[in-house]
Design a protein around this motif. Structure first.
Motif, PDB file in Angstrom:
ATOM      1  N   ARG A   1       0.811  -1.212   0.000  1.00 11.45           N
ATOM      2  CA  ARG A   1       0.000   0.000   0.000  1.00 11.45           C
ATOM      3  C   ARG A   1       0.848   1.267   0.000  1.00 11.45           C
ATOM      4  O   ARG A   1       0.549   2.235  -0.686  1.00 11.45           O
ATOM      5  N   ASP A   2       1.896   1.273   0.834  1.00  8.51           N
ATOM      6  CA  ASP A   2       2.643   2.480   1.158  1.00  8.51           C
ATOM      7  C   ASP A   2       3.980   2.477   0.422  1.00  8.51           C
ATOM      8  O   ASP A   2       4.754   1.521   0.535  1.00  8.51           O
TER       9      ASP A   2
ATOM     10  N   HIS B   1       0.943  -6.655   3.587  1.00  8.31           N
ATOM     11  CA  HIS B   1      -0.165  -6.887   4.513  1.00  8.31           C
ATOM     12  C   HIS B   1      -0.972  -8.105   4.060  1.00  8.31           C
ATOM     13  O   HIS B   1      -1.408  -8.168   2.901  1.00  8.31           O
TER      14      HIS B   1
ATOM     15  N   ASP C   1      -4.127  -7.444   2.176  1.00  8.10           N
ATOM     16  CA  ASP C   1      -4.017  -7.094   0.763  1.00  8.10           C
ATOM     17  C   ASP C   1      -3.854  -8.330  -0.112  1.00  8.10           C
ATOM     18  O   ASP C   1      -4.087  -8.289  -1.315  1.00  8.10           O
TER      19      ASP C   1
ATOM     20  N   THR D   1       8.362   0.565  -6.832  1.00  5.65           N
ATOM     21  CA  THR D   1       7.617   0.966  -5.633  1.00  5.65           C
ATOM     22  C   THR D   1       8.238   2.189  -4.967  1.00  5.65           C
ATOM     23  O   THR D   1       7.549   3.179  -4.686  1.00  5.65           O
TER      24      THR D   1
END
Length: 400
Positions: A139-140, A147, A150, A362
């Motif tokens: 996510r980040d 996670h 996810d 990312t």
């Protein structure tokens, strides 16, 4: 806090010269004295082809068998027939991919933050067998944690394999593998875990994790340049053997060993297991406490410097290992590392460390990637404070 493992440093010959501080331990740790002695002893007195019935042959075979038993114990496997040695984690995962057969349209989930060793074999497998490849993305962008929640939307009744890292070799972030395995097993999928960055720092228990496959490298766990893959007995029933037709095919080594682990190196892992399990210098929890103190000292400084970006968790937590990566505004990572090297005897690294998809896609960094400081239990607070002193000289805007 006093430096932990002061006596343990004496067990590593490379640390005795005093001319180099090793802050690149995630790339390869220093080697234990008894490992070096074991390799020398084996090559001097037991260097024969296995399988002979004469005295030296029997001794060599006994050392080799003991290595399998010790490697199995190290990861808390049920039995020695659940582990195999190979030249590297990369080689073992690639070989593993050739033992697995799925049906066209089946699905494989691959983590986007992993070392390429746990990505490339599965991308290739999907292409060879007509599988659907699903990417598990974080996510980040600054703290790209995997996670389990996810992962859940990516799983279907056609999911056959989920691949992820136990700890990122760039971020130091630890994945909740047990939660991943629970979700994957609920749809009948196998779980393949890259434990290379985790195994040098924390106790591995493959049964508690629920991992079907688990790989790590001994040369990053204070040992020789050889690796081990664990595959549970139930997972092995879903593998085909790559061994010679006349082999029994009853153990993991029969199925995929392919004589890829050098005998003198394999047998030396027993010395590592003895060192880490003997309790002479403390325990895994004491090692963790020491490494956390070193890591927090470095992170505390980096958090206060304007223009520094820390990737991964910004403070020591249960889900963080002593691997710290960062960039500095106005500095190319390569140039900063070389500037540190010119001013000191500190050995650290810049780059992507084979986690190129993480660093480029990312973290959105250029080819020079991050500056990485990776610590081990034999590093000292004095060494960490010395690095901070050099950084303060190079980055004078740091707050005091």
């Amino acid at each position: 806090m006093a430096d932990f493992y002061p006596e343990a440093r004496k067990r590593f010959p490379a640390l005795q010269a005093g001319t180099q501080v090793f802050f690149d331990n995630a790339g390869g740790s220093q080697t234990l004295d008894t490992v070096i002695d074991s390799v020398r002893e084996y090559l001097s007195h037991q260097n024969v082809q296995l399988g002979a019935t004469y005295a030296v042959g029997r001794r060599a075979a006994a050392s080799y068998r003991r290595a399998f038993a010790d490697a199995a114990d190290f990861v808390r496997a049920n039995d020695a027939d659940e582990v195999v040695f190979g030249a590297s984690a990369t080689q073992l995962l690639r070989t593993l991919s050739w033992t697995l057969r799925f049906r066209p349209g089946d699905e494989v989930v691959v983590s986007a933050v992993d070392h390429e060793a746990n990505i490339a074999p599965w991308v290739d497998l999907a292409e060879r067998q007509g599988l659907e490849l699903r990417w598990w993305r974080p996510r980040d962008a600054l703290d790209p944690e995997l996670h389990p929640l996810d992962l859940a939307p990516l799983l279907t009744p056609r999911t056959r394999l989920v691949c992820c890292t136990h700890a990122s070799n760039v971020l130091g972030t630890v994945t909740d593998v047990a939660a991943v395995a629970e979700l994957a097993h609920a749809v009948g999928a196998l779980v393949c875990v890259d434990g290379v960055a985790f195994a040098p720092h924390r106790l591995v228990d493959v049964r508690a994790l629920g991992a079907d496959f688990y790989v790590f490298s001994w040369y990053k766990v204070y040992g020789p340049h050889v690796a081990t893959l664990y595959a549970s007995w139930s997972a092995q029933t879903r593998m085909r053997s790559l061994g010679h037709f006349f082999n029994a095919h009853t153990s993991l080594a029969d199925k995929m060993g392919l004589a890829a682990g050098s005998y003198e190196l394999c047998q030396a892992v027993s010395a590592v297991v003895s060192y880490l399990g003997e309790g002479e210098y403390g325990s895994w929890s004491a090692m963790e406490e020491h490494e956390e103190a070193l890591t927090e000292a470095l992170l505390a400084y980096l958090r206060e410097v304007p223009g520094i970006t820390i990737y991964g968790k910004r403070a020591v937590q249960a889900a963080r290992l002593p691997i710290v990566s960062f960039t500095v505004d106005g500095w190319n990572s390569k140039d900063l590392v070389e500037a540190i090297e010119k001013r000191s005897n500190y050995g650290l690294r810049w780059g992507a460390f084979y986690s190129n998809r993480l660093v480029r896609e990312t973290l959105l960094l250029k080819q020079d990637g991050v500056v990485r400081v990776s610590l081990a239990h034999y590093n000292t607070m004095e060494e960490v404070l010395g690095l901070i002193k050099v950084l303060k000289e190079l980055l004078p805007l740091s707050s005091e």
